[in-house]
Design an enzyme around this catalytic site. Structure first.
Site, PDB file in Angstrom:
ATOM      1  N   ARG A  42       0.832  -1.197   0.000  1.00 25.43           N
ATOM      2  CA  ARG A  42       0.000   0.000   0.000  1.00 25.43           C
ATOM      3  C   ARG A  42       0.873   1.256   0.000  1.00 25.43           C
ATOM      4  O   ARG A  42       0.635   2.206  -0.737  1.00 25.43           O
ATOM      5  CB  ARG A  42      -0.905  -0.007   1.225  1.00 25.43           C
ATOM      6  CG  ARG A  42      -2.293   0.411   0.837  1.00 25.43           C
ATOM      7  CD  ARG A  42      -3.336   0.259   1.872  1.00 25.43           C
ATOM      8  NE  ARG A  42      -4.616   0.203   1.133  1.00 25.43           N
ATOM      9  CZ  ARG A  42      -5.795   0.268   1.681  1.00 25.43           C
ATOM     10  NH1 ARG A  42      -5.920   0.354   2.978  1.00 25.43           N
ATOM     11  NH2 ARG A  42      -6.880   0.236   0.939  1.00 25.43           N
ATOM     12  N   SER A 136     -10.440   6.876  13.134  1.00 30.34           N
ATOM     13  CA  SER A 136     -11.333   5.741  12.862  1.00 30.34           C
ATOM     14  C   SER A 136     -12.672   5.991  13.533  1.00 30.34           C
ATOM     15  O   SER A 136     -12.745   6.713  14.532  1.00 30.34           O
ATOM     16  CB  SER A 136     -10.780   4.454  13.470  1.00 30.34           C
ATOM     17  OG  SER A 136      -9.520   4.136  12.967  1.00 30.34           O
ATOM     18  N   LYS A 225     -20.468  10.725  15.283  1.00 35.19           N
ATOM     19  CA  LYS A 225     -20.091  10.045  14.041  1.00 35.19           C
ATOM     20  C   LYS A 225     -21.028   8.863  13.768  1.00 35.19           C
ATOM     21  O   LYS A 225     -21.566   8.716  12.663  1.00 35.19           O
ATOM     22  CB  LYS A 225     -18.642   9.576  14.144  1.00 35.19           C
ATOM     23  CG  LYS A 225     -18.182   8.705  13.006  1.00 35.19           C
ATOM     24  CD  LYS A 225     -18.199   9.439  11.682  1.00 35.19           C
ATOM     25  CE  LYS A 225     -18.146   8.482  10.514  1.00 35.19           C
ATOM     26  NZ  LYS A 225     -18.254   9.120   9.222  1.00 35.19           N
ATOM     27  N   ALA A 230     -25.923   6.813  10.950  1.00 33.85           N
ATOM     28  CA  ALA A 230     -27.228   6.166  11.154  1.00 33.85           C
ATOM     29  C   ALA A 230     -28.341   7.016  10.529  1.00 33.85           C
ATOM     30  O   ALA A 230     -29.240   6.491   9.861  1.00 33.85           O
ATOM     31  CB  ALA A 230     -27.476   5.960  12.645  1.00 33.85           C
ATOM     32  N   CYS A 281     -19.086   1.370   5.729  1.00 37.00           N
ATOM     33  CA  CYS A 281     -19.377   1.966   7.041  1.00 37.00           C
ATOM     34  C   CYS A 281     -20.834   1.954   7.508  1.00 37.00           C
ATOM     35  O   CYS A 281     -21.071   1.715   8.692  1.00 37.00           O
ATOM     36  CB  CYS A 281     -18.844   3.383   7.063  1.00 37.00           C
ATOM     37  SG  CYS A 281     -17.042   3.369   7.034  1.00 37.00           S
TER      38      CYS A 281
HETATM   39  P1  NAD Z   1      -8.843   0.922   5.127  1.00 37.92           P
HETATM   40  O1  NAD Z   1      -8.934  -0.527   5.344  1.00 37.92           O
HETATM   41  O2  NAD Z   1      -8.930   1.477   3.738  1.00 37.92           O
HETATM   42  O3  NAD Z   1      -7.428   1.442   5.719  1.00 37.92           O
HETATM   43  C1  NAD Z   1      -6.953   1.138   6.984  1.00 37.92           C
HETATM   44  C2  NAD Z   1      -5.442   0.904   6.902  1.00 37.92           C
HETATM   45  O4  NAD Z   1      -4.917   0.760   8.224  1.00 37.92           O
HETATM   46  C3  NAD Z   1      -5.032  -0.371   6.163  1.00 37.92           C
HETATM   47  O5  NAD Z   1      -4.208  -0.020   5.050  1.00 37.92           O
HETATM   48  C4  NAD Z   1      -4.250  -1.184   7.214  1.00 37.92           C
HETATM   49  O6  NAD Z   1      -3.140  -1.887   6.665  1.00 37.92           O
HETATM   50  C5  NAD Z   1      -3.777  -0.089   8.143  1.00 37.92           C
HETATM   51  N1  NAD Z   1      -3.407  -0.508   9.494  1.00 37.92           N
HETATM   52  C6  NAD Z   1      -4.007  -1.394  10.326  1.00 37.92           C
HETATM   53  N2  NAD Z   1      -3.379  -1.427  11.512  1.00 37.92           N
HETATM   54  C7  NAD Z   1      -2.356  -0.557  11.449  1.00 37.92           C
HETATM   55  C8  NAD Z   1      -1.332  -0.135  12.356  1.00 37.92           C
HETATM   56  N3  NAD Z   1      -1.257  -0.619  13.607  1.00 37.92           N
HETATM   57  N4  NAD Z   1      -0.435   0.778  11.947  1.00 37.92           N
HETATM   58  C9  NAD Z   1      -0.495   1.292  10.704  1.00 37.92           C
HETATM   59  N5  NAD Z   1      -1.435   0.949   9.787  1.00 37.92           N
HETATM   60  C10 NAD Z   1      -2.348   0.034  10.162  1.00 37.92           C
HETATM   61  O7  NAD Z   1      -9.937   1.598   6.060  1.00 37.92           O
HETATM   62  P2  NAD Z   1     -10.655   3.026   5.858  1.00 37.92           P
HETATM   63  O8  NAD Z   1     -11.774   2.913   4.896  1.00 37.92           O
HETATM   64  O9  NAD Z   1      -9.622   4.075   5.632  1.00 37.92           O
HETATM   65  O10 NAD Z   1     -11.330   3.208   7.296  1.00 37.92           O
HETATM   66  C11 NAD Z   1     -10.571   3.499   8.440  1.00 37.92           C
HETATM   67  C12 NAD Z   1     -11.499   3.983   9.533  1.00 37.92           C
HETATM   68  O11 NAD Z   1     -12.137   5.193   9.114  1.00 37.92           O
HETATM   69  C13 NAD Z   1     -12.632   3.028   9.895  1.00 37.92           C
HETATM   70  O12 NAD Z   1     -12.869   3.107  11.277  1.00 37.92           O
HETATM   71  C14 NAD Z   1     -13.824   3.598   9.158  1.00 37.92           C
HETATM   72  O13 NAD Z   1     -15.038   3.309   9.801  1.00 37.92           O
HETATM   73  C15 NAD Z   1     -13.568   5.075   9.212  1.00 37.92           C
HETATM   74  N6  NAD Z   1     -14.176   5.865   8.123  1.00 37.92           N
HETATM   75  C16 NAD Z   1     -14.128   5.403   6.831  1.00 37.92           C
HETATM   76  C17 NAD Z   1     -14.657   6.189   5.801  1.00 37.92           C
HETATM   77  C18 NAD Z   1     -14.623   5.737   4.357  1.00 37.92           C
HETATM   78  O14 NAD Z   1     -15.196   6.410   3.524  1.00 37.92           O
HETATM   79  N7  NAD Z   1     -13.973   4.641   4.008  1.00 37.92           N
HETATM   80  C19 NAD Z   1     -15.201   7.454   6.099  1.00 37.92           C
HETATM   81  C20 NAD Z   1     -15.220   7.885   7.423  1.00 37.92           C
HETATM   82  C21 NAD Z   1     -14.688   7.067   8.424  1.00 37.92           C
HETATM   83  C1  UGA Z   2     -20.819   7.604   4.042  1.00 40.53           C
HETATM   84  C2  UGA Z   2     -21.201   8.998   4.571  1.00 40.53           C
HETATM   85  O1  UGA Z   2     -21.891   9.701   3.534  1.00 40.53           O
HETATM   86  C3  UGA Z   2     -19.959   9.773   4.992  1.00 40.53           C
HETATM   87  O2  UGA Z   2     -20.343  11.023   5.559  1.00 40.53           O
HETATM   88  C4  UGA Z   2     -19.189   8.956   6.023  1.00 40.53           C
HETATM   89  O3  UGA Z   2     -17.993   9.624   6.376  1.00 40.53           O
HETATM   90  C5  UGA Z   2     -18.853   7.595   5.445  1.00 40.53           C
HETATM   91  O4  UGA Z   2     -20.078   6.926   5.041  1.00 40.53           O
HETATM   92  C6  UGA Z   2     -18.193   6.685   6.413  1.00 40.53           C
HETATM   93  O5  UGA Z   2     -18.290   6.858   7.606  1.00 40.53           O
HETATM   94  O6  UGA Z   2     -17.579   5.745   5.876  1.00 40.53           O
HETATM   95  P1  UGA Z   2     -19.872   6.635   1.755  1.00 40.53           P
HETATM   96  O7  UGA Z   2     -20.303   5.336   2.323  1.00 40.53           O
HETATM   97  O8  UGA Z   2     -18.493   6.769   1.224  1.00 40.53           O
HETATM   98  O9  UGA Z   2     -20.037   7.790   2.874  1.00 40.53           O
HETATM   99  O10 UGA Z   2     -20.842   7.048   0.564  1.00 40.53           O
HETATM  100  P2  UGA Z   2     -22.357   7.588   0.528  1.00 40.53           P
HETATM  101  O11 UGA Z   2     -22.427   8.643  -0.506  1.00 40.53           O
HETATM  102  O12 UGA Z   2     -22.857   7.931   1.862  1.00 40.53           O
HETATM  103  O13 UGA Z   2     -23.158   6.335  -0.026  1.00 40.53           O
HETATM  104  C7  UGA Z   2     -23.369   5.186   0.767  1.00 40.53           C
HETATM  105  C8  UGA Z   2     -24.304   4.241   0.053  1.00 40.53           C
HETATM  106  O14 UGA Z   2     -25.637   4.779   0.031  1.00 40.53           O
HETATM  107  C9  UGA Z   2     -23.940   3.988  -1.398  1.00 40.53           C
HETATM  108  O15 UGA Z   2     -24.159   2.630  -1.719  1.00 40.53           O
HETATM  109  C10 UGA Z   2     -24.906   4.868  -2.162  1.00 40.53           C
HETATM  110  O16 UGA Z   2     -25.138   4.447  -3.462  1.00 40.53           O
HETATM  111  C11 UGA Z   2     -26.142   4.771  -1.290  1.00 40.53           C
HETATM  112  N1  UGA Z   2     -27.088   5.895  -1.456  1.00 40.53           N
HETATM  113  C12 UGA Z   2     -26.696   7.158  -1.159  1.00 40.53           C
HETATM  114  C13 UGA Z   2     -28.397   5.645  -1.864  1.00 40.53           C
HETATM  115  O17 UGA Z   2     -28.771   4.479  -2.124  1.00 40.53           O
HETATM  116  N2  UGA Z   2     -29.255   6.689  -1.988  1.00 40.53           N
HETATM  117  C14 UGA Z   2     -28.901   7.971  -1.700  1.00 40.53           C
HETATM  118  O18 UGA Z   2     -29.741   8.886  -1.836  1.00 40.53           O
HETATM  119  C15 UGA Z   2     -27.580   8.203  -1.278  1.00 40.53           C
END
Ligand code: NAD
Ligand code: UGA
Length: 462
Positions: A42, A136, A225, A230, A281
């Site tokens: 990565r 996270s 969050k 939710a 998420c």
């Molecule tokens: P991800 O799996 O894409 O990335 C997490 C990374 O952390 C991985 O690359 C993993 O190898 C690394 N990792 C694990 N343990 C580690 C350590 N001890 N030191 C260094 N690296 C380490 O996950 P993500 O989608 O970025 O989500 C991370 C957090 O953010 C989750 O709690 C998720 O709920 C939250 N979040 C995600 C989104 C989103 O859109 N994906 C949006 C808001 C919040």
């Molecule tokens: C969502 C939230 O929008 C972010 O604010 C949050 O940070 C993130 O989760 C997280 O905690 O991971 P994300 O999951 O990346 O973001 O994308 P969204 O745009 O929220 O869409 C989520 C799902 O809902 C998708 O499958 C999308 O197609 C669906 N969706 C969205 C619908 O079916 N209808 C809508 O009107 C909107």
């Protein structure tokens, strides 16, 4: 008491750690930002021209800041040692086994990161004060666990634990980070806690208007969050539940959504009926909320939120069932083109994508699937659908190839390119009757019917 400007690092170079730190480095060129990960591949990808995630606009920002004040590294220890602000952005998936399996958050990665920070700080001669930031999404009260690990395993370092949850959405991450609706910084309401909150808030204030940088106590930030996700997911399940009623009554879900969304108290966003929500998420965070409510003796609250998931599961099943029912109750041996596999447009991420459920359901009915998605990698399909199923599934690089000879098309992801395909050409190449199932309501249904398709669309009575 904190160094100014504070050096920043982030443990976890994923969908959140990568883009958030990249934007921070772009907006604060005087701050050194290091993004670390255990995963060498990565980090190598972040240091190359083929970034590990697809996100519109990300490449340009990375290229501008990388090597200047933005660094990607596997040297986690050095980063922890030299930085004042340490973000933790590691996965917090749903637990698969043990107490709370299927609902509670698995905090294994989180605790390992906490222990790693504590060990490095403990061994380091340099006892500069640290601010540890939960990026996270975690259950309420997790900051207490982080503080307990630090207090027990790390002597002599002054530290504060803050909660700074991330609200970006995939596909629009860079825009969301440039112009967030709000940045939330929660921390202990003690003089030391408030100083740490100010230090972190000041970093964001370099590009986010002050009134959008909200400061709260720790538990409000952690709970906000889970609650935000939710509420967002609840809106989708609400409109999806109404989509089923529209299909049997002759109401049109797009018209209903518009008519209620113009009410300024309700608002128009997040009202698109769909084949169900996906993404890494929404489901995990609601399950986590449900588990928390139950643990705190609030079963009615738990049940209330659980319905959002129940409705979403039903919607995904309903879509696959509608396909089978419409195609004369059998899809056995029929070629079906699946347009879109990512959980939403403008991302290659397939985590919890409704496409996975729909493809599995259709495979069980012995349909022959041909899948096209502009961004999903070949390896990802194997991971999501399994080697055995993949032996019978075709992955195409071209939507026209996927549709050729098909009995039906299912639009699962709302990619813009699907709106402008030549549907006459596609129709001509298909078996007849030619069915099209629009799980996103992005196509021109009247035109498709005129071409000769049998159209089924979510929340519409065709
Ligand atoms: P991800 O799996 O894409 O990335 C997490 C990374 O952390 C991985 O690359 C993993 O190898 C690394 N990792 C694990 N343990 C580690 C350590 N001890 N030191 C260094 N690296 C380490 O996950 P993500 O989608 O970025 O989500 C991370 C957090 O953010 C989750 O709690 C998720 O709920 C939250 N979040 C995600 C989104 C989103 O859109 N994906 C949006 C808001 C919040
Ligand atoms: C969502 C939230 O929008 C972010 O604010 C949050 O940070 C993130 O989760 C997280 O905690 O991971 P994300 O999951 O990346 O973001 O994308 P969204 O745009 O929220 O869409 C989520 C799902 O809902 C998708 O499958 C999308 O197609 C669906 N969706 C969205 C619908 O079916 N209808 C809508 O009107 C909107």
């Amino acid at each position: 008491k904190y160094e100014d400007p504070p050096k920043i690092c982030c443990l976890g170079a994923g969908y959140v750690g990568g883009p958030t730190m990249t934007v921070m480095a772009k907006k604060c060129p005087e701050i050194k930002v290091t993004v670390c990960d255990l995963n060498e591949r990565r980090i190598a990808a972040w240091n190359s021209s083929a970034l590990p995630i697809y996100e519109p606009g990300l490449q340009e920002v990375v290229e501008e800041a990388r090597g200047r004040n933005l660094f990607f590294s596997t040297d986690i220890e050095s980063a922890i040692r030299e930085c004042t602000i340490i973000f933790v952005s590691v996965p917090t998936p749903t637990k698969k086994s043990g107490i709370g399996a299927g609902e509670a958050a698995d905090l294994t990665y989180w605790e390992l990161a906490a222990r790693q920070i504590a060990a490095v700080c403990n061994a380091s001669e340099n006892k500069m004060p640290k601010i540890i930031v939960e990026k996270s999404t975690v259950p309420v009260k997790t900051a207490d666990a982080m503080a307990a690990v630090m207090a027990a395993a790390c002597k002599g370092t002054d530290f504060q634990v803050l909660s700074n949850p991330e609200f970006l959405a995939e596909g629009t991450a860079i825009d969301d980070l440039f112009k967030p609706d709000r940045v939330l910084v929660g921390g202990p309401q003690t003089p030391q806690g408030l100083a740490a909150i100010e230090c972190l808030a000041n970093v964001y204030r370099k590009w986010v208007p002050t009134e959008r940088v909200l400061t709260t106590n720790l538990w409000s930030a952690e709970l906000s969050k889970l609650t935000a996700n939710a509420f967002l997911a609840q809106r989708i399940s609400s409109i999806n539940s109404i989509s089923a009623l529209c299909e049997v009554t002759g109401a049109d879900v797009s018209e209903v959504g518009h008519a209620i969304g113009v009410d300024s108290r309700i608002g128009p966003k997040f009202f698109k009926a769909s084949v169900g929500f996906g993404g890494s998420c929404f489901q995990k965070d609601i399950l986590n909320l449900v588990y928390l409510c139950r643990s705190f003796g609030l079963p009615e609250v738990a049940e209330y939120w659980h319905q959002v998931i129940v409705m979403n599961d039903w919607q995904k099943r309903r879509f696959a069932n509608a396909m089978v029912a419409t195609m004369f109750n059998t899809v056995s041996g029929k070629r079906i083109a699946i347009l879109g596999f990512a959980f939403k447009k403008d991302t290659g991420d397939t985590r919890e994508s409704p496409a996975i459920d729909v493809c599995k359901a259709l495979s069980e009915e012995r349909a022959k699937l041909a899948i096209y998605d502009p961004k999903v990698s070949r390896e990802q399909y194997y991971e999501d659908l399994g080697k055995e199923a993949m032996e019978k599934i075709e992955i195409d690089e071209d939507p026209y190839v996927a549709c050729a000879g098909a009995h039906a098309i299912a639009v699962i992801t709302e990619w813009d390119v699907f709106k402008t395909l030549d549907y006459q050409k596609i129709f001509n190449s298909m078996s007849k009757p030619a069915f099209i199932f629009d799980g996103r309501n992005i196509l021109d249904h009247r035109k498709l019917s005129e071409i000769g398709f049998t159209v089924w669309a979510v929340g519409k009575c065709m």
